[in-house]
Design a protein around this motif. Structure first.
Motif, PDB file in Angstrom:
ATOM      1  N   UNK A 197       0.819  -1.212   0.000  1.00 31.71           N
ATOM      2  CA  UNK A 197       0.000   0.000   0.000  1.00 31.71           C
ATOM      3  C   UNK A 197       0.853   1.263   0.000  1.00 31.71           C
ATOM      4  N   UNK A 198       2.019   1.226   0.644  1.00 32.31           N
ATOM      5  CA  UNK A 198       2.911   2.388   0.587  1.00 32.31           C
ATOM      6  C   UNK A 198       3.456   2.591  -0.829  1.00 32.31           C
ATOM      7  N   UNK A 199       3.760   1.492  -1.506  1.00 32.47           N
ATOM      8  CA  UNK A 199       4.210   1.593  -2.897  1.00 32.47           C
ATOM      9  C   UNK A 199       3.087   2.090  -3.799  1.00 32.47           C
ATOM     10  N   UNK A 200       1.876   1.584  -3.593  1.00 34.12           N
ATOM     11  CA  UNK A 200       0.753   2.003  -4.423  1.00 34.12           C
ATOM     12  C   UNK A 200       0.337   3.446  -4.138  1.00 34.12           C
ATOM     13  N   UNK A 201       0.598   3.929  -2.919  1.00 36.71           N
ATOM     14  CA  UNK A 201       0.376   5.345  -2.614  1.00 36.71           C
ATOM     15  C   UNK A 201       1.259   6.216  -3.500  1.00 36.71           C
ATOM     16  N   UNK A 202       2.489   5.762  -3.693  1.00 32.99           N
ATOM     17  CA  UNK A 202       3.421   6.463  -4.580  1.00 32.99           C
ATOM     18  C   UNK A 202       2.905   6.430  -6.024  1.00 32.99           C
ATOM     19  N   UNK A 203       2.377   5.278  -6.439  1.00 38.78           N
ATOM     20  CA  UNK A 203       1.847   5.154  -7.800  1.00 38.78           C
ATOM     21  C   UNK A 203       0.616   6.039  -7.984  1.00 38.78           C
ATOM     22  N   UNK A 204      -0.257   6.068  -6.982  1.00 39.86           N
ATOM     23  CA  UNK A 204      -1.456   6.906  -7.051  1.00 39.86           C
ATOM     24  C   UNK A 204      -1.113   8.388  -7.165  1.00 39.86           C
ATOM     25  N   UNK A 205       0.102   8.740  -6.750  1.00 34.74           N
ATOM     26  CA  UNK A 205       0.505  10.141  -6.806  1.00 34.74           C
ATOM     27  C   UNK A 205       0.340  10.875  -5.504  1.00 34.74           C
ATOM     28  N   UNK A 206       0.079  10.152  -4.407  1.00 34.50           N
ATOM     29  CA  UNK A 206      -0.145  10.780  -3.109  1.00 34.50           C
ATOM     30  C   UNK A 206       1.099  10.787  -2.220  1.00 34.50           C
ATOM     31  N   UNK A 207       2.186  10.164  -2.672  1.00 38.93           N
ATOM     32  CA  UNK A 207       3.447  10.184  -1.936  1.00 38.93           C
ATOM     33  C   UNK A 207       4.588  10.504  -2.882  1.00 38.93           C
ATOM     34  N   UNK A 209       8.551  10.433  -4.444  1.00 41.06           N
ATOM     35  CA  UNK A 209       9.450   9.359  -4.854  1.00 41.06           C
ATOM     36  C   UNK A 209      10.182   8.777  -3.639  1.00 41.06           C
ATOM     37  N   UNK A 210      10.114   7.460  -3.507  1.00 40.18           N
ATOM     38  CA  UNK A 210      10.767   6.775  -2.398  1.00 40.18           C
ATOM     39  C   UNK A 210       9.841   6.471  -1.242  1.00 40.18           C
ATOM     40  N   UNK A 211       8.599   6.977  -1.286  1.00 37.81           N
ATOM     41  CA  UNK A 211       7.667   6.754  -0.184  1.00 37.81           C
ATOM     42  C   UNK A 211       7.512   5.281   0.154  1.00 37.81           C
ATOM     43  N   UNK A 212       7.468   4.428  -0.858  1.00 33.74           N
ATOM     44  CA  UNK A 212       7.210   3.013  -0.616  1.00 33.74           C
ATOM     45  C   UNK A 212       8.439   2.179  -0.347  1.00 33.74           C
ATOM     46  N   UNK A 213       9.635   2.675  -0.651  1.00 41.51           N
ATOM     47  CA  UNK A 213      10.797   1.780  -0.668  1.00 41.51           C
ATOM     48  C   UNK A 213      11.994   2.207   0.175  1.00 41.51           C
ATOM     49  N   UNK A 214      12.166   3.485   0.492  1.00 41.84           N
ATOM     50  CA  UNK A 214      13.330   3.881   1.292  1.00 41.84           C
ATOM     51  C   UNK A 214      13.225   3.234   2.676  1.00 41.84           C
ATOM     52  N   UNK A 215      14.211   2.441   3.094  1.00 44.97           N
ATOM     53  CA  UNK A 215      14.122   1.746   4.389  1.00 44.97           C
ATOM     54  C   UNK A 215      13.927   2.696   5.565  1.00 44.97           C
ATOM     55  N   UNK A 256      -2.270  -1.506 -12.384  1.00 46.48           N
ATOM     56  CA  UNK A 256      -1.230  -1.967 -13.306  1.00 46.48           C
ATOM     57  C   UNK A 256       0.063  -2.260 -12.564  1.00 46.48           C
ATOM     58  N   UNK A 257       0.478  -1.338 -11.685  1.00 46.42           N
ATOM     59  CA  UNK A 257       1.712  -1.576 -10.917  1.00 46.42           C
ATOM     60  C   UNK A 257       1.522  -2.688  -9.896  1.00 46.42           C
ATOM     61  N   UNK A 258       0.300  -2.816  -9.381  1.00 46.93           N
ATOM     62  CA  UNK A 258      -0.036  -3.926  -8.487  1.00 46.93           C
ATOM     63  C   UNK A 258       0.329  -5.250  -9.163  1.00 46.93           C
ATOM     64  N   UNK A 259      -0.026  -5.377 -10.428  1.00 49.03           N
ATOM     65  CA  UNK A 259       0.252  -6.602 -11.179  1.00 49.03           C
ATOM     66  C   UNK A 259       1.742  -6.765 -11.461  1.00 49.03           C
TER      67      UNK A 259
END
Length: 549
Positions: A197-207, A209-215, A256-259
């Protein structure tokens, strides 16, 4: 500004002075920072540092940051007991309470600071409802652990329990898994629900770059939080709101990114609920259509041996988006919280590791990581994380072993009653039947730990953790508690699963099915008081804001 309602009169200003705010601060835009920080969730224990960084960013850009809390449940700690019945419902509590706090105090904009499973979708739902400028910055993923030179995560610990019970490892080895599986703060290190969901937040445009993946433990996470605090002032200045960002095109990008990523099946619960709050009905029937043309490019744990930290090193979510868009699959002209379009965001974001992010010419599979199945077992739908299913289980036929709760299924698995070829059916665990739609990580981990992951399937009207792997098919709808066909399966019925054909059926004649339906009687709910029962009632009365079955 919204805050004029509370900053322009003396009685209101007196209360702000009581907070220690200066006249200068009261005159600035009031920015609510929604903090999910607590001391019980590993993914949230570090959020005070993220919040402090956001506050600094807001103040640097000319706003007045004011923090208020959101609750958070650790799904791992809630797993395997009645606590899991309360996990999913917290999504609605989070959305409701955030809405209440924001409107009661007339905030001009919000910065959401979530991290784990229900906080991210709950706060996205609140953002959509409120529709004031909002940006997200998560707490970040945990680093992977390591045992015997191999990276591991929380799901490996769960599987090690069954390996120990089956005599495959020693107690000392189990303790090593326990001590090393979760080595840092952060959301669990694989592509589980929180990271999905953190990665998809980035895809949705609400976070950003790096919101979903930076440790979580990287200083870059603190820098990201400062930038989020600064950027919310830009969004306020430009009047860019969540529903400007979370459009139908944005949700299709997310699917799409989910897949491509092989996200948690729980995304199939959360994305439609968030879309609903945006006034968009996201029909899951489009999931298979998107999956059919979207290659699966990532096999992150539990589907593979890579972790979110390695996805970050490979270029992160934008690199995956850029790779996918070589096939022209994304809508790139839509606005994001960066103030730029998707196309502008991902331009030049290259894939730095083709083992972690496969090129579109060499995917793990030509179709996406999630599949929605239908058939007489699930007339409406059910969901499977296809990328985490062993090839030999993509098509399976076997006799049903039926259980009316998770605990009974666990006892059968651990006592050796489940054998190769079986199909375990766990029912009355749906939104109403549970109530609360528990996750089933323990049964799937037990199946894997007993060496049955390539020969036994599991089907439930509950849901599966993002940490689940194997032929685990969940979210069966209609659920058993409302008389769905899963309630009519009997021990020994032959279950037929064909994941590549998106089909799931059980062999029974129409006349026999009608006979069973006539004999079926509703069960009394297991919990009858409090918010959980009201939530279950809302679900079954068609309140799609609560959950989409």
């Amino acid at each position: 500004m919204n805050s004029d309602a509370v900053t322009k009169t003396s009685p209101h200003r007196a209360l702000f002075h009581a907070l220690g705010l200066t006249n200068e601060e009261i005159e600035r835009p009031l920015i609510g920072i929604v903090s999910s920080k607590n001391d019980i969730v590993p993914g949230h224990m570090n959020l005070d540092k993220i919040v402090d960084a956001v506050k600094l960013g807001v103040a640097m850009a000319g706003g007045t940051p004011l923090v208020f809390p959101a609750i958070a449940v650790c799904d791992g700690l809630a797993m395997g007991h009645q606590g899991m019945k309360y996990s999913l419902v917290t999504r609605e509590l989070i959305a409701d309470s955030t809405e209440a706090m924001t409107l009661a105090h007339a905030f001009d904009a919000l910065v959401m600071v979530p991290n784990c499973d229900k906080n991210v979708p709950g706060l996205l739902m609140a953002a959509a409802r409120l529709n004031i400028p909002t940006i997200f910055v998560s707490g970040g993923p945990m680093l992977a652990g390591k045992v015997d030179g191999q990276k591991i995560s929380f799901s490996n610990v769960s599987e090690a329990v069954s390996e120990y019970q089956a005599g495959k490892i020693t107690k000392e080895k189990l303790q090593e898994y326990e001590n090393k599986g979760c080595p840092t703060c952060g959301s669990c290190s694989g592509m589980y629900t929180a990271n999905s969901m953190n990665c998809l937040t980035e895809v949705l445009g609400m976070g950003l770059k790096g919101n979903g993946t930076i440790p979580a433990v990287y200083s870059a996470r603190i820098q990201l939080a400062k930038h989020a605090g600064m950027q919310i002032m830009e969004l306020l200045k430009q009047t860019i709101r969540p529903r400007d960002i979370m459009t139908k095109d944005a949700f299709e990008n997310a699917l799409t990114l989910d897949m491509a990523l092989g996200c948690s099946t729980n995304s199939m619960l959360h994305l439609p609920a968030i879309a609903h709050e945006c006034g968009i009905e996201l029909d899951l029937d489009i999931a298979n259509a998107i999956s059919d043309k979207t290659p699966n490019l990532c096999h992150l744990a539990p589907a593979g041996h890579n972790f979110v930290e390695e996805l970050d090193e490979a270029g992160g979510i934008y690199a995956v988006m850029n790779e996918v868009n070589k096939l022209g699959l994304l809508k790139t002209d839509i606005i994001t919280c960066s103030g730029k379009t998707v196309g502008e965001n991902i331009a030049g974001c290259i894939n730095k590791n083709t083992e972690v992010i496969r090129p579109v010419e060499n995917p793990y599979s030509k179709t996406g990581g999630i599949a929605v199945l239908k058939g007489n077992l699930a007339p409406d739908s059910c969901v499977v994380k296809r990328s985490a299913v062993a090839p030999e289980m993509l098509k399976h036929e076997g006799p049903a072993k039926v259980f009316d709760c998770e605990e009974d299924a666990m006892q059968a698995i651990n006592s050796g009653q489940i054998v190769s070829g079986d199909v375990v059916v766990i029912r009355y665990e749906g939104p109403k039947g549970g109530p609360g739609m528990r996750e089933m990580l323990n049964p799937t981990s037990a199946i894997m730990g007993h060496g049955l992951g390539e020969s036994v399937a599991l089907i439930t009207d509950g849901r599966f953790s993002g940490a689940t792997r194997g032929a685990a098919i969940g979210h069966v709808s209609p659920e058993a508690a409302v008389g769905g066909n899963i309630a009519l399966i009997e021990n020994g019925d032959i279950i037929q699963i064909d994941i590549m054909a998106n089909e799931i059926n059980f062999k029974v004649s129409d006349s026999e099915l009608e006979k069973r339906r006539a004999a079926w009687k509703p069960r009394k709910p297991r919990i009858t008081t409090g918010y959980l029962s009201r939530y279950a009632a809302a679900v079954t009365s068609g309140n799609k804001g609560a959950i989409l079955e």
